[in-house]
Design a protein around this motif. Structure first.
Motif, short mmCIF file in Angstrom:
data_model
loop_
_atom_site.label_atom_id
_atom_site.label_comp_id
_atom_site.label_asym_id
_atom_site.label_seq_id
_atom_site.Cartn_x
_atom_site.Cartn_y
_atom_site.Cartn_z
N ILE A 91 1.38 -0.62 -30.43
CA ILE A 91 2.67 -0.90 -29.79
C ILE A 91 3.19 0.39 -29.16
O ILE A 91 3.30 1.42 -29.82
N THR A 92 3.53 0.31 -27.89
CA THR A 92 4.02 1.50 -27.19
C THR A 92 5.49 1.40 -26.79
O THR A 92 6.15 2.43 -26.63
N ASN A 93 5.99 0.17 -26.61
CA ASN A 93 7.37 -0.01 -26.17
C ASN A 93 8.07 -1.10 -26.98
O ASN A 93 7.49 -2.17 -27.22
N VAL A 94 9.30 -0.81 -27.40
CA VAL A 94 10.13 -1.80 -28.08
C VAL A 94 11.44 -1.93 -27.30
O VAL A 94 12.09 -0.93 -27.00
N PHE A 95 11.79 -3.17 -26.97
CA PHE A 95 13.02 -3.47 -26.24
C PHE A 95 13.96 -4.21 -27.19
O PHE A 95 13.61 -5.26 -27.72
#
Length: 299
Positions: A91-95
């Motif tokens: 996982i590289t991005n969390v919104f």
């Protein structure tokens, strides 16, 4: 009489001890066997409450999964996010949804009301700290006791069914079929017109608890070198909580200035693309999701 009272008290203590002990054993077993595994090609995770749940059709957004869920407070978002990141290093991005109705004490309903507590405590309690549990017990003692008993039954069912996959339980895109009637309240929203705030501004009572857990969620992401973004999903121009806009912006600047904020509240849509004043319907979500996919590809 005294002997009866004494025996009753002793029995109550023993019974309570058995319940607590059994709950603890089953909860730890669930925690040890639980999995939050996400397919390796998924690198973007969307978290939040119903605004995100209804706005992002992840089947139209590459390498992205929507794990938002209606009525979710940041306490549960934090627990969810922590476990997902721990198990999915790809996982590289969390919104994370950050919108007007999440900064006020009205959001406490999502933490302590019986409706949400009885559903979410059994689901998340195996992964809670003592601080989390104490917070819930103090906020709604009666509801907490009911939720505790429900949790005992839930753990037993999970173990018997060997059901430890948590991602399917964490949320997902919810397509709404309804739309705002064209003649409802005389609402008209030209497709390229941004929202105009006409309501009288008010200063709400802030939810320190909810904002503290948002901070903890952000810190978990940063600690694990995951890029975190705050997002605001599209909202109708007549959305009532725009009255909190100055306070919303102030909180963003004072507490979360270190986090990029992607504000899509004014994304141009028509009335027919909204299910109500704060949720997109299926058609609106599809339009927005196709655009968001291109937005991510261009970043």
């Amino acid at each position: 009489m005294k002997r009866f009272i004494f025996h009753t008290i002793v029995f109550s203590f023993i019974f309570t001890g058995v319940i607590i002990g059994t709950n603890s054993i089953l909860s730890k077993y669930v925690s040890r066997n639980a999995t939050f595994s996400i397919p390796h090609h998924i690198t973007n995770v969307l978290l939040g409450h119903s605004h995100t749940e209804c706005a992002f059709n992840d089947s139209l957004i590459q390498n992205t999964i929507n794990l938002a869920q209606s009525g979710e407070s940041y306490l549960y978002t934090y627990i969810k996010c922590k476990n997902i990141i721990d198990e999915n290093p790809h996982i590289t991005n969390v919104f994370i949804e950050y919108t007007n109705n999440q900064i006020t004490t009205a959001s406490h309903e999502f933490i302590w009301s019986n409706q949400y507590l009885e559903y979410r405590y059994p689901l998340y309690s195996p992964f809670m700290s003592m601080q989390d549990v104490t917070l819930l017990a103090q906020g709604n003692p009666k509801g907490f006791i009911r939720s505790y008993i429900i949790g005992l039954k839930t753990f037993a069912k999970q173990i018997v069914a060997n059901d430890f996959e948590y991602i399917p339980k964490m949320g997902g895109f919810l397509p709404l079929e309804r739309m705002i009637p064209e003649n409802d309240r005389g609402l008209t929203v030209p497709i390229f017109k941004v929202f105009e705030i006409t309501q009288k501004y008010i200063i709400p009572e802030f939810s320190d608890i909810n904002l503290q857990y948002l901070r903890k969620t952000i810190d978990v992401c940063k600690k694990n070198n995951v890029q975190v973004f705050l997002i605001r999903s599209p909202l109708h121009s007549h959305y009532s909580n725009y009255t909190h806009e100055p306070a919303f912006n102030m909180t963003l600047q004072l507490q979360f200035a270190d986090v990029p904020f992607l504000d899509f509240a004014a994304f141009p849509l028509q009335n027919k693309h909204f299910a109500d004043l704060q949720h997109l319907n299926k058609n609106g979500a599809n339009i927005f999701s196709v655009w968001f996919n291109e937005y991510l590809l261009q970043r």
